[in-house]
Motif scaffolding. Structure first.
Motif, short mmCIF file in Angstrom:
data_model
loop_
_atom_site.label_atom_id
_atom_site.label_comp_id
_atom_site.label_asym_id
_atom_site.label_seq_id
_atom_site.Cartn_x
_atom_site.Cartn_y
_atom_site.Cartn_z
N GLN A 274 16.53 -30.29 -56.22
CA GLN A 274 15.95 -30.84 -55.00
C GLN A 274 17.02 -31.46 -54.10
OE1 GLN A 274 12.84 -33.50 -56.19
NE2 GLN A 274 11.40 -31.85 -56.73
N SER A 275 18.04 -32.06 -54.72
CA SER A 275 19.10 -32.68 -53.92
C SER A 275 19.86 -31.64 -53.11
CB SER A 275 20.06 -33.45 -54.82
OG SER A 275 20.68 -32.57 -55.75
N ASP A 276 20.05 -30.45 -53.67
CA ASP A 276 20.72 -29.37 -52.93
C ASP A 276 19.89 -28.96 -51.72
OD1 ASP A 276 22.99 -28.88 -54.73
OD2 ASP A 276 21.47 -28.18 -56.14
N MET A 277 18.59 -28.84 -51.92
CA MET A 277 17.72 -28.42 -50.82
C MET A 277 17.67 -29.49 -49.74
SD MET A 277 16.97 -25.45 -51.81
CE MET A 277 15.85 -25.05 -50.48
N ARG A 278 17.58 -30.76 -50.15
CA ARG A 278 17.54 -31.84 -49.15
C ARG A 278 18.84 -31.90 -48.37
NH1 ARG A 278 14.52 -34.85 -53.22
NH2 ARG A 278 16.47 -35.66 -54.05
N ALA A 279 19.96 -31.71 -49.05
CA ALA A 279 21.26 -31.75 -48.38
C ALA A 279 21.37 -30.62 -47.36
CB ALA A 279 22.38 -31.66 -49.40
N TRP A 280 20.91 -29.43 -47.75
CA TRP A 280 21.00 -28.29 -46.83
C TRP A 280 20.12 -28.51 -45.60
CZ3 TRP A 280 16.86 -24.48 -46.30
CH2 TRP A 280 17.18 -23.48 -45.37
N MET A 281 18.89 -28.97 -45.82
CA MET A 281 17.99 -29.17 -44.68
C MET A 281 18.49 -30.29 -43.76
SD MET A 281 14.12 -28.38 -46.03
CE MET A 281 14.14 -29.39 -47.51
N ALA A 282 19.07 -31.34 -44.34
CA ALA A 282 19.63 -32.42 -43.52
C ALA A 282 20.81 -31.91 -42.70
CB ALA A 282 20.07 -33.58 -44.42
N HIS A 283 21.63 -31.07 -43.32
CA HIS A 283 22.77 -30.48 -42.61
C HIS A 283 22.29 -29.64 -41.43
CE1 HIS A 283 25.57 -27.06 -41.95
NE2 HIS A 283 26.47 -28.02 -41.98
N GLU A 284 21.27 -28.83 -41.66
CA GLU A 284 20.76 -27.96 -40.59
C GLU A 284 20.17 -28.77 -39.44
OE1 GLU A 284 20.89 -24.12 -40.90
OE2 GLU A 284 22.49 -25.35 -41.75
N ARG A 285 19.44 -29.85 -39.75
CA ARG A 285 18.88 -30.67 -38.68
C ARG A 285 19.97 -31.40 -37.92
NH1 ARG A 285 13.35 -31.15 -38.38
NH2 ARG A 285 13.93 -31.74 -36.26
N ASN A 286 21.01 -31.84 -38.64
CA ASN A 286 22.10 -32.57 -37.99
C ASN A 286 22.90 -31.68 -37.04
OD1 ASN A 286 21.51 -35.01 -39.21
ND2 ASN A 286 22.92 -34.68 -40.94
N ARG A 287 22.92 -30.39 -37.32
CA ARG A 287 23.66 -29.51 -36.41
C ARG A 287 22.76 -28.99 -35.28
NH1 ARG A 287 23.68 -23.91 -36.92
NH2 ARG A 287 22.35 -23.02 -38.54
N ASP B 89 13.69 -20.57 -63.64
CA ASP B 89 12.65 -21.38 -63.00
C ASP B 89 13.14 -21.82 -61.61
OD1 ASP B 89 10.62 -23.05 -62.28
OD2 ASP B 89 10.92 -24.52 -63.87
N ALA B 90 12.43 -21.42 -60.58
CA ALA B 90 12.86 -21.74 -59.20
C ALA B 90 12.00 -22.83 -58.58
CB ALA B 90 12.79 -20.47 -58.36
N THR B 91 11.36 -23.66 -59.40
CA THR B 91 10.41 -24.65 -58.90
C THR B 91 11.03 -25.58 -57.87
OG1 THR B 91 9.19 -24.61 -60.98
CG2 THR B 91 8.86 -26.52 -59.55
N HIS B 92 12.27 -26.04 -58.11
CA HIS B 92 12.89 -27.01 -57.20
C HIS B 92 13.08 -26.43 -55.81
CE1 HIS B 92 13.33 -29.97 -60.26
NE2 HIS B 92 14.24 -29.31 -60.97
N VAL B 93 13.41 -25.16 -55.72
CA VAL B 93 13.58 -24.52 -54.41
C VAL B 93 12.22 -24.25 -53.77
CG1 VAL B 93 14.41 -22.47 -53.20
CG2 VAL B 93 15.77 -23.48 -55.04
N LEU B 94 11.30 -23.70 -54.55
CA LEU B 94 10.01 -23.30 -54.01
C LEU B 94 9.14 -24.48 -53.62
CD1 LEU B 94 9.14 -20.32 -56.37
CD2 LEU B 94 10.36 -20.30 -54.19
#
Length: 307
Positions: free
Chosen positions: A63-76, A104-109
């Motif tokens: 989940q931390s990877d997904m949150r970091a990616w989404m925060a990066h995308e919003r910041n740009r 198991d891809a639960t954290h991404v999905l």
């Protein structure tokens, strides 16, 4: 794609795109957008984690990877709508990869897309739509081109076709039948009733068209006989819009929106409109109920102004 992405991950992405093309019948522009979104996601993960990105790393995303990616995308500066689309592409890829590799891809999905205000379609009024068709019919210098543009736009407004669907028609589709078989997004077929006005508009165009009509060639031709470019449809609509003083939202696609909105206003069934438009989900069609309610409120406020 980033050099830090392993050959195995690159191969997996290529196989996924091939799967979408062959099995799901995804449109080429959808594949391009999905490929770009996932490539950007993988490139970010390589930089974020500081290690080569292979299948093992993709299987271990949290989940931390997904949150970091989404925060990066919003910041740009990526909009909520665009980020939601990118997240959908990433989930599609990881879901496919998890089924293939057995992890198991639960954290991404389970990652939630940001909320955003969905833009309502901007249809034309019934009167404006009629005026557009009349304007298009007289504004071209050559009569056959005027008839062609009128036929294309009459099909869009009268049958709810996309520009691409109208321009995909072949000589074998003429003369137009009472019910037309349309192949739309995702290579999905639907049956669309053809109004007499649309059949007449196409017949008038065919009578004036200077090029022989082979059953295997495009129905609508450009000035030199090749396939009609959708940009020319947009330019014809723009000239009509400027001539009538309509807003910039009066685009060719607005005719399709108008088809749906006007049907709903006349008591059309939402499920039937979904079928006519070729929407995969009823939720996509339901946006027209919001348009109809918004127009009703405008009429109400005009009739009952506040003191």
């Amino acid at each position: 794609m980033s050099v830090g992405v392993s050959p195995a991950a690159r191969t997996a992405m290529a196989l996924w795109i091939s799967h979408l093309r062959a099995i799901d019948g995804a449109a080429s522009h959808t594949l391009t957008a999905y490929s770009s979104d996932v490539a950007g996601f993988l490139a970010f993960l390589h930089r974020h984690r500081g290690e080569s990105l292979g299948l093992a790393q993709l299987a271990g995303l949290g989940q931390s990877d997904m949150r970091a990616w989404m925060a990066h995308e919003r910041n740009r500066g990526l909009s909520g709508r665009s980020l939601a689309r990118a997240l959908s592409a990433v989930k599609n890829f990881i879901r496919w990869l998890a089924a293939r590799e057995g992890f198991d891809a639960t954290h991404v999905l389970s990652a939630k897309a940001p909320k955003y205000q969905r833009k309502l379609p901007r249809p034309l009024s019934v009167e404006a739509a009629a005026e557009v068709l009349e304007q298009v019919e007289v504004q071209a210098q050559e009569p056959w081109i005027a008839a062609r543009d009128s036929a294309v736009m009459t099909l869009m407004y009268g049958c709810g076709l996309r520009v691409s669907e109208a321009l995909a028609l072949k000589g074998s589709d003429a003369p137009l039948p009472e019910v037309l078989r349309i192949r739309g997004k995702g290579d999905k077929e639907r049956l669309v009733p053809v109004l007499p006005a649309a059949r007449k508009a196409v017949a008038d165009y065919l009578r004036l068209c200077p090029f022989p009509m082979s059953r295997y060639e495009p129905l609508f031709r450009g000035a030199r006989g090749g396939p009609l470019n959708p940009r020319l449809v947009a330019k014809s609509m723009e000239r009509a819009r400027l001539g009538l003083g309509l807003p910039a939202t009066a685009t060719p696609h607005a005719l399709r929106h108008s088809f749906a909105t006007h049907l709903l206003a006349e008591g059309g069934d939402l499920r039937a409109i979904q079928e006519l438009l070729g929407h995969a989900s009823l939720a996509t069609t339901q946006v027209y109920t919001a348009v109809d309610q918004a127009r009703l409120m405008q009429v109400y406020q005009a009739a009952h102004p506040r003191a």
